[in-house]
Design a protein around this motif. Structure first.
Motif, PDB file in Angstrom:
ATOM      1  N   HIS A 139      -0.523  72.307  89.736  1.00 24.90           N
ATOM      2  CA  HIS A 139      -1.344  70.983  89.956  1.00 24.90           C
ATOM      3  C   HIS A 139      -0.520  69.742  90.632  1.00 24.90           C
ATOM      4  CE1 HIS A 139      -0.157  70.214  85.950  1.00 24.90           C
ATOM      5  NE2 HIS A 139      -0.354  68.975  86.181  1.00 24.90           N
TER       6      HIS A 139
ATOM      7  N   HIS B 102      -1.193  65.258  92.111  1.00 25.04           N
ATOM      8  CA  HIS B 102      -1.881  64.171  92.033  1.00 25.04           C
ATOM      9  C   HIS B 102      -1.110  62.972  92.762  1.00 25.04           C
ATOM     10  CE1 HIS B 102       0.594  63.156  88.735  1.00 25.04           C
ATOM     11  NE2 HIS B 102       0.376  64.329  87.985  1.00 25.04           N
TER      12      HIS B 102
ATOM     13  N   GLU C  38       4.318  59.932  88.092  1.00 21.81           N
ATOM     14  CA  GLU C  38       4.075  60.194  86.617  1.00 21.81           C
ATOM     15  C   GLU C  38       5.424  60.569  85.815  1.00 21.81           C
ATOM     16  OE1 GLU C  38       0.968  63.513  84.706  1.00 21.81           O
ATOM     17  OE2 GLU C  38       2.576  64.395  85.910  1.00 21.81           O
TER      18      GLU C  38
ATOM     19  N   TYR D  88       6.574  61.666  82.089  1.00 24.12           N
ATOM     20  CA  TYR D  88       6.126  62.260  80.858  1.00 24.12           C
ATOM     21  C   TYR D  88       7.299  62.035  79.904  1.00 24.12           C
ATOM     22  CZ  TYR D  88       2.053  65.325  81.611  1.00 24.12           C
ATOM     23  OH  TYR D  88       0.853  65.965  81.774  1.00 24.12           O
TER      24      TYR D  88
ATOM     25  N   HIS E 138       7.436  63.166  87.730  1.00 17.38           N
ATOM     26  CA  HIS E 138       6.955  63.851  88.723  1.00 17.38           C
ATOM     27  C   HIS E 138       6.462  62.771  89.798  1.00 17.38           C
ATOM     28  CE1 HIS E 138       5.404  66.792  85.630  1.00 17.38           C
ATOM     29  NE2 HIS E 138       6.534  67.226  86.497  1.00 17.38           N
TER      30      HIS E 138
ATOM     31  N   HIS F 102       3.692  70.714  89.956  1.00 17.15           N
ATOM     32  CA  HIS F 102       4.037  71.068  88.530  1.00 17.15           C
ATOM     33  C   HIS F 102       3.168  71.792  87.528  1.00 17.15           C
ATOM     34  CE1 HIS F 102       2.084  66.954  88.620  1.00 17.15           C
ATOM     35  NE2 HIS F 102       1.909  67.169  87.354  1.00 17.15           N
TER      36      HIS F 102
ATOM     37  N   TRP G 168       1.072  57.310  84.431  1.00 15.52           N
ATOM     38  CA  TRP G 168       0.913  57.063  85.639  1.00 15.52           C
ATOM     39  C   TRP G 168       0.997  55.804  86.283  1.00 15.52           C
ATOM     40  CZ3 TRP G 168      -3.636  60.818  87.861  1.00 15.52           C
ATOM     41  CH2 TRP G 168      -3.574  61.951  87.658  1.00 15.52           C
TER      42      TRP G 168
HETATM   43 FE   LIG Z   1       0.969  65.651  86.308  1.00 18.77          FE
END
Ligand SMILES: [Fe+2]
Length: 200
Positions: free
Chosen positions: A129, A131, A135, A137, A164, A170, A185
Motif C-alpha cells: 500500500h 499514501h 511516515e 513507524y 516511509h 510498503h 504521519w
Molecule cells: Fe504506511
C-alpha cells in the motif's frame, strides 16, 4: 490518554529535527483539557491487545505499551475506509485495526500531523500500500517482517524505526505474534492509504 501521549513524546524527543521533532514539540504542549475523546468503538482485532502489550512490556517501548493498555478500553478503533476483505484478505475483519490519538477529527486535532498505533493479529498479511504522507513507524511489540519498495522483506524487532517516504509502497506480515506499531504521519495526512496494484 495524556500518559500515552507523554510516553510517545519521550520516544520522539530524541529526534532533533524532522517529523518526530515536530511531533514531539506538538505533544509537549497538549493539556488534558485539549483532548476530545470520542465514543469508544472496539474492533475484533482488540482481542490481541493483551498479548501485544505483554510482548511490548519486554521491549524498549515498554512505557508506550503500558500506557496504551490503560487507554485502549476507552479508545476508538478504526479501519481504513479504502480497505476491505477483498483488498486485504480475510484478516481484514479480525486481525487489523488502529487507534489514532492526533490527526483530523482525532482526540488531539491536527490537519498536518497524525499519530496512532496499528495492531495486526498473528498470521496477518497487510499487503502492498502507499499514501502521500511521510511516515515513521516505531515497533512497540512483535517480531514481524516489513517490506518496502526496492528492498526485500526484513524482520524488524521491537524498537525498530521504519521510515516511509511519500508514496513509497510498503507492506508487513506477522507470523505467530501480533504486531503493535506506533506511527507518525506528516504532510498530507488527510488522504488515506490505498492498496497498490502489485502485492508484495
Ligand atoms: Fe504506511
Amino acid at each position: 490518554m495524556l500518559t500515552l501521549l507523554r510516553a510517545i513524546e519521550a520516544v520522539y524527543r530524541e529526534a532533533s529535527e524532522g517529523p518526530l521533532a515536530v511531533a514531539s514539540a506538538r505533544i509537549a504542549v497538549v493539556k488534558d483539557r485539549d483532548l476530545q475523546l470520542g465514543r469508544a468503538g472496539r474492533k475484533p482485532v482488540a482481542k490481541f491487545v493483551g498479548q501485544a502489550v505483554e510482548l511490548g512490556r519486554r521491549g524498549p517501548l515498554a512505557e508506550v505499551a503500558e500506557a496504551f493498555a490503560a487507554v485502549e478500553p476507552l479508545a476508538t478503533w478504526l479501519q481504513n475506509p479504502n480497505y476491505s476483505v477483498e483488498g486485504m484478505g480475510p484478516g481484514y475483519d479480525d486481525r487489523y485495526g488502529y487507534v489514532e490519538l492526533i490527526g483530523p477529527g482525532r482526540p488531539v486535532e491536527s490537519t498536518d500531523l497524525l499519530v496512532g498505533l496499528l495492531l495486526l493479529g498473528p498470521e496477518m498479511h497487510y499487503p502492498d500500500h502507499a499514501h502521500p504522507a511521510e511516515e515513521i513507524y516505531h515497533v512497540v511489540a512483535g517480531n514481524a517482517e516489513w517490506w518496502r519498495e526496492g528492498e526485500g522483506w526484513r524482520m524488524r524487532p521491537p524498537g525498530s524505526v521504519i521510515h516511509h517516504t511519500p508514496m513509497v509502497r510498503h507492506a508487513m506480515r506477522t507470523s505467530d505474534e501480533p504486531l503493535l506499531a506506533l506511527y507518525c504521519w506528516t504532510g498530507n495526512v488527510e488522504v488515506y492509504a490505498t492498496m497498490t496494484e502489485t502485492r508484495a
